[in-house]
Enzyme design. Sequence first.
Site, PDB file in Angstrom:
ATOM      1  N   THR A  75       0.785  -1.165   0.175  1.00  0.00           N
ATOM      2  CA  THR A  75      -0.022  -0.058   0.015  1.00  0.00           C
ATOM      3  C   THR A  75       0.666   1.134   0.110  1.00  0.00           C
ATOM      4  OG1 THR A  75      -1.400   1.252   1.284  1.00  0.00           O
ATOM      5  CG2 THR A  75      -0.146  -0.395   2.456  1.00  0.00           C
TER       6      THR A  75
ATOM      7  N   GLU B 212       0.157   3.756   1.829  1.00  0.00           N
ATOM      8  CA  GLU B 212       0.339   4.317   3.189  1.00  0.00           C
ATOM      9  C   GLU B 212       1.884   3.975   3.707  1.00  0.00           C
ATOM     10  OE1 GLU B 212      -1.892   5.639   5.375  1.00  0.00           O
ATOM     11  OE2 GLU B 212      -3.122   5.939   3.503  1.00  0.00           O
TER      12      GLU B 212
ATOM     13  N   TYR C 271      -1.212   0.064  10.708  1.00  0.00           N
ATOM     14  CA  TYR C 271      -1.536  -0.740   9.638  1.00  0.00           C
ATOM     15  C   TYR C 271      -0.541  -0.695   8.453  1.00  0.00           C
ATOM     16  CZ  TYR C 271      -3.605  -1.084   4.657  1.00  0.00           C
ATOM     17  OH  TYR C 271      -3.832  -1.161   3.495  1.00  0.00           O
TER      18      TYR C 271
ATOM     19  N   LYS D   6       2.022  -3.455   6.892  1.00  0.00           N
ATOM     20  CA  LYS D   6       2.293  -3.754   5.583  1.00  0.00           C
ATOM     21  C   LYS D   6       3.501  -3.786   5.204  1.00  0.00           C
ATOM     22  CE  LYS D   6      -2.103  -4.550   3.911  1.00  0.00           C
ATOM     23  NZ  LYS D   6      -2.507  -5.548   2.974  1.00  0.00           N
TER      24      LYS D   6
HETATM   25  P1  NAP Z   1     -11.099  -4.993   2.046  1.00  0.00           P
HETATM   26  O1  NAP Z   1     -12.579  -4.574   1.283  1.00  0.00           O
HETATM   27  O2  NAP Z   1     -11.211  -4.422   3.725  1.00  0.00           O
HETATM   28  O3  NAP Z   1     -10.921  -6.442   2.441  1.00  0.00           O
HETATM   29  C1  NAP Z   1     -10.229  -7.235   3.047  1.00  0.00           C
HETATM   30  C2  NAP Z   1     -10.689  -8.636   3.126  1.00  0.00           C
HETATM   31  O4  NAP Z   1      -9.786  -9.437   3.933  1.00  0.00           O
HETATM   32  C3  NAP Z   1     -11.799  -9.038   3.514  1.00  0.00           C
HETATM   33  O5  NAP Z   1     -12.500  -9.992   2.416  1.00  0.00           O
HETATM   34  C4  NAP Z   1     -11.955  -9.538   4.856  1.00  0.00           C
HETATM   35  O6  NAP Z   1     -13.111 -10.383   5.292  1.00  0.00           O
HETATM   36  C5  NAP Z   1     -10.488 -10.141   4.777  1.00  0.00           C
HETATM   37  N1  NAP Z   1     -10.170 -10.489   5.936  1.00  0.00           N
HETATM   38  C6  NAP Z   1      -9.895  -9.513   7.238  1.00  0.00           C
HETATM   39  N2  NAP Z   1      -9.418 -10.420   8.081  1.00  0.00           N
HETATM   40  C7  NAP Z   1      -9.051 -11.410   7.946  1.00  0.00           C
HETATM   41  C8  NAP Z   1      -8.572 -12.802   8.378  1.00  0.00           C
HETATM   42  N3  NAP Z   1      -8.107 -12.489   9.735  1.00  0.00           N
HETATM   43  N4  NAP Z   1      -8.443 -13.839   7.711  1.00  0.00           N
HETATM   44  C9  NAP Z   1      -8.817 -14.050   6.358  1.00  0.00           C
HETATM   45  N5  NAP Z   1      -9.341 -12.806   5.802  1.00  0.00           N
HETATM   46  C10 NAP Z   1      -9.709 -11.601   6.442  1.00  0.00           C
HETATM   47  O7  NAP Z   1     -10.160  -4.410   1.516  1.00  0.00           O
HETATM   48  P2  NAP Z   1      -9.674  -4.201   0.042  1.00  0.00           P
HETATM   49  O8  NAP Z   1      -9.960  -2.588  -0.284  1.00  0.00           O
HETATM   50  O9  NAP Z   1     -10.486  -5.231  -0.924  1.00  0.00           O
HETATM   51  O10 NAP Z   1      -8.215  -4.145   0.008  1.00  0.00           O
HETATM   52  C11 NAP Z   1      -7.464  -5.514  -0.656  1.00  0.00           C
HETATM   53  C12 NAP Z   1      -6.171  -5.456  -0.115  1.00  0.00           C
HETATM   54  O11 NAP Z   1      -5.271  -4.336  -0.746  1.00  0.00           O
HETATM   55  C13 NAP Z   1      -5.991  -5.240   1.454  1.00  0.00           C
HETATM   56  O12 NAP Z   1      -4.931  -5.917   2.184  1.00  0.00           O
HETATM   57  C14 NAP Z   1      -5.609  -3.749   1.689  1.00  0.00           C
HETATM   58  O13 NAP Z   1      -4.985  -3.547   2.897  1.00  0.00           O
HETATM   59  C15 NAP Z   1      -4.752  -3.393   0.112  1.00  0.00           C
HETATM   60  N6  NAP Z   1      -5.041  -2.097  -0.245  1.00  0.00           N
HETATM   61  C16 NAP Z   1      -6.147  -1.570  -0.346  1.00  0.00           C
HETATM   62  C17 NAP Z   1      -6.036  -0.443  -1.040  1.00  0.00           C
HETATM   63  C18 NAP Z   1      -7.432   0.146  -1.047  1.00  0.00           C
HETATM   64  O14 NAP Z   1      -7.531   1.470  -1.401  1.00  0.00           O
HETATM   65  N7  NAP Z   1      -8.372  -0.433  -1.214  1.00  0.00           N
HETATM   66  C19 NAP Z   1      -4.784   0.254  -1.248  1.00  0.00           C
HETATM   67  C20 NAP Z   1      -3.816  -0.299  -1.072  1.00  0.00           C
HETATM   68  C21 NAP Z   1      -3.680  -1.635  -0.306  1.00  0.00           C
HETATM   69  P3  NAP Z   1     -14.049  -9.757   6.125  1.00  0.00           P
HETATM   70  O15 NAP Z   1     -14.243  -8.439   5.809  1.00  0.00           O
HETATM   71  O16 NAP Z   1     -15.253 -10.660   5.739  1.00  0.00           O
HETATM   72  O17 NAP Z   1     -13.685 -10.020   7.594  1.00  0.00           O
END
Ligand code: NAP
Length: 327
Positions: A125, A127, A150, A154
């Site tokens: 990320t 971040e 966070y 990461k």
């Molecule tokens: P998200 O919508 O919050 O999805 C996170 C996923 O991780 C959900 O399916 C969640 O399941 C699952 N999860 C959480 N805790 C878990 C655990 N203990 N074991 C197994 N699964 C677990 O995030 P996103 O926006 O899709 O982002 C995807 C990835 O990219 C993340 O790693 C995030 O940090 C990273 N990222 C996102 C952005 C952004 O702007 N969106 C930018 C940079 C990096 P439940 O919700 O059902 O618990």
Amino acid sequence: MKTALITGVTGQDGAYLSKLLLGRGYRVFGIVPRSTRYAYDNLDYLGVTSSVDFLDGDMADQGSLLRAVRQTRPDEIYNLAAQSFVAISWDQASLTTEVNALGALYLLEAMRSFVPRAKFYQASTSEMYGSAHVKGCQTEGTPFHPRSPYAISKLYAYWMTVNFRESYRMFCCNGILFNHESPIRGREFVTRKITEGVARIEAGLQKKIGLGNLDSKRDWGFAGDYVEAMRLMLQRKDPGDYIICTGKNHSIREFLDEAFRCIGIRDWKPYVFIDPSHKRPADVVNLKGRCDRARRELGWKPKVGFKELVRMMVEADRERVNSSSVR
Ligand code: NAP
């Protein structure tokens, strides 16, 4: 037929990536924790729930990850699971570390044990750059300076991914993604809070939206575009780390301008208040990336622009409000 294993399959990116890979003929396995927040709402929204094979598992439970990798023998592993909400990470720092940092290590170990020739994608990320105040943009060469539990968790996963590549010559990539949004962005994130709030204000269901620092700037793209870059990274001959971004940033104020404009309101100030509970112990005020490497080596570039993205999100929330599913 290629097989992909996705952690975080029920999240925003997991749903878009599943749709992309299924459309390309992959068999998709997704790991789902017992206490899932979104259930299958995001996958349902994109119409792919019935095409994904689900496995119980949790990033904090090494055994379940070992079993998932042994059972599915994937060609490609996408580690998208995370406690992904920066604000909560101060209150739940050890949980965030367990899931985001140790979880990545467990998955890399599982891959090394059972499918060392598979390809691994780590969801890193912007971040991680935190307060790395570089005039202009962040690039892959910008030093990291994380500003939240966070971002620190990461960064551990980032370096572990690099380390497995260098130590064991495994195909491990980091996608350093800047903020990306969509109609299925989690409702706790500022962009979705605004678009859902705007739709509810228009429908007379809400009076105001409470927000934090309106001057924070982010480089916002569309999740549907960004998952394409994830797949492209794993199709390269050699693994590497890539920034994925639009190269343009906007403030929360500008996001508000665009979102309220969609419902014909020019002056949004009467509908917004500053909620002190959103103030972060350490803030990241300005992120803007440069994705020259991804453009050059992956042939990737963003398709959806800022205004189109905001409109897409507001329209989706208006539709939801009108069909009364979020009333
Ligand atoms: P998200 O919508 O919050 O999805 C996170 C996923 O991780 C959900 O399916 C969640 O399941 C699952 N999860 C959480 N805790 C878990 C655990 N203990 N074991 C197994 N699964 C677990 O995030 P996103 O926006 O899709 O982002 C995807 C990835 O990219 C993340 O790693 C995030 O940090 C990273 N990222 C996102 C952005 C952004 O702007 N969106 C930018 C940079 C990096 P439940 O919700 O059902 O618990």
